[in-house]
Design an enzyme around this catalytic site. Structure first.
Site, short mmCIF file in Angstrom:
data_model
loop_
_atom_site.label_atom_id
_atom_site.label_comp_id
_atom_site.label_asym_id
_atom_site.label_seq_id
_atom_site.Cartn_x
_atom_site.Cartn_y
_atom_site.Cartn_z
N TYR A 158 0.82 -1.21 0.00
CA TYR A 158 0.00 0.00 0.00
C TYR A 158 0.86 1.26 0.00
O TYR A 158 0.38 2.35 -0.32
CB TYR A 158 -0.94 0.04 1.21
CG TYR A 158 -1.97 -1.08 1.23
CD1 TYR A 158 -2.24 -1.84 0.11
CD2 TYR A 158 -2.67 -1.38 2.40
CE1 TYR A 158 -3.16 -2.87 0.14
CE2 TYR A 158 -3.60 -2.40 2.44
CZ TYR A 158 -3.83 -3.14 1.30
OH TYR A 158 -4.76 -4.17 1.33
N LYS A 199 3.87 -15.24 2.29
CA LYS A 199 3.70 -15.97 1.03
C LYS A 199 5.10 -16.27 0.51
O LYS A 199 5.49 -15.93 -0.61
CB LYS A 199 2.88 -15.10 0.05
CG LYS A 199 2.48 -15.78 -1.24
CD LYS A 199 1.44 -16.88 -1.06
CE LYS A 199 1.18 -17.55 -2.41
NZ LYS A 199 0.37 -18.78 -2.28
#
Ligand code: NAD
Length: 357
Positions: A141, A188
């Protein structure tokens, strides 16, 4: 103790629920012999209307010097033009940035009296008590955002430094030590380089400083599944900004209503910011029926994390439990049966707090 608390009611139901949080704080202060002073300041849509700025400088200054900041919610249809240059949520984002709040804490807890209101089966949701730590000021972000001039290609960069990972994992691990001693880090790492750094640094922090904890790493896609199939297995969960954003919203459906969920945003120094996770609920604003429990539980978090008043925070949380066990409900958790208004719910919590042994 003496504490100065900045109150930023905001828009819609914000002022209604924050007023009840204030009354509960006053009751806690009186019961435990503290002195809290409160200062009200504008933020969000009403601040745009009155000052042309969703975070007027006096509001920011008051927050900087307060011991804790309690916020209602900001926004509403009258300010919802996506093309507008100034929007209510810009006030909230600026406040988080200015106060250096990099850790977002969201407790996800089920209440026995309400488990039937969860969209999940009672057996799955009963006993859920998770504390999420979402990194709030880094990651995708805040990375480079790019769109090619012809609009055919775009890029958003996810970047983390070891310092950013270290500080949030350290906070989460310290919280786990105070709770049930289990920490889950979500990443991840099978695909993303940035997650491999996250995983390595998180492991270093745990090995060097928190080897007493039960520690596990879970891939974010698997975590999305575990959260709704075996949520009671988790204690403290830590993740980056985007993964945490998605997982905490997923987790927020477990207890059954947005009106129950509190949050805290913390930095290394200075005041924390405490707010319910719900928005301004324009559909019910001004009717005196909003559930104030998320705001009241946010006030409890303020006592725990900014004022070091753990006993007082627990007393408020126990009072909320007692009220729910007694069957007192606002409309969002009443499941069609009788319900009380915002003020009466606040009063019920205060009564339970005062009468607690
Ligand atoms: P919302 O959370 O305001 O409302 C969603 C639904 O939940 C509505 O039906 C509402 O009535 C209900 N609800 C929410 N809080 C409740 C409470 N305490 N008691 C009873 N019912 C409650 O989300 P939304 O409708 O998507 O957004 C409305 C406005 O709030 C928008 O302008 C949005 O930008 C803003 N918003 C602000 C924040 C914030 O300030 N942190 C967060 C989310 C949304």
């Amino acid at each position: 103790m003496e504490a100065r608390i900045a109150l930023l009611p905001g828009d819609g139901i914000g002022p209604e629920v924050l007023q009840e949080a204030r009354r509960v704080l006053e009751a806690a202060a009186s019961r435990f012999g503290h002195s809290f002073t409160f200062e009200l300041h504008p933020v969000g849509g009403n601040a745009i209307d009155d000052y042309g700025d969703p975070l007027p400088p006096p509001t920011l200054e008051a927050c900087r010097t307060a011991d804790a900041v309690l916020l209602g919610a900001v926004g509403g249809p009258q300010w919802d033009d996506p093309e507008a240059k100034i929007r209510p949520e810009m006030g909230l984002l600026a406040l988080r940035k200015e106060l250096g709040l990099y850790a977002n804490l969201r407790p996800i807890k089920s209440y026995e009296a309400l488990v039937h209101g969860s969209p999940l089966k009672k057996e799955i949701v009963s006993g859920v008590d998770i504390l999420f730590f979402r990194e709030l000021t880094g990651g995708i972000y805040f990375g480079e955002q790019y769109t090619s001039s012809d609009g055919s290609l775009a890029r958003s960069v996810m970047e983390y430094s070891s310092k950013e990972v270290r500080r949030i994992v350290r906070l989460a691990a310290a919280a786990a030590r105070e709770r049930r001693g289990k920490l889950t880090s979500v990443d991840k790492a099978n695909v993303l380089e940035v997650s491999r750094l996250w995983r390595r640094v998180a492991a270093e922090v745990v090995t060097e400083e928190f080897s007493d904890l039960e520690y596990e790493v879970v891939l974010v896609d698997a975590m999305a599944m575990h959260l709704v199939t075996r949520p009671t297995d988790f204690d403290v969960v830590v993740s980056g900004n985007m993964f945490g954003d998605i997982l905490t919203d997923e987790g927020s459906v477990l207890p059954g209503s947005m009106g129950l969920l509190a949050s805290a945003s913390l930095g290394d120094k200075g005041p924390g910011l405490y707010e319910p996770i719900h928005g301004t609920a324009p559909d019910i604003a001004g009717r005196g029926i909003a559930n104030p429990l998320a705001a009241i539980l946010s006030a409890a978090m303020a006592m725990r994390h900014s004022l070091a008043l753990e006993k007082e925070a627990e007393a408020v949380e126990n009072a909320v439990n007692t009220v729910l066990d007694a069957g007192i409900r606002t409309i969002d958790i009443a499941a069609g049966s009788t319900h009380v208004g915002t003020v009466d719910m606040g009063s019920a919590v205060i009564e339970s707090l005062i009468n607690q042994r």
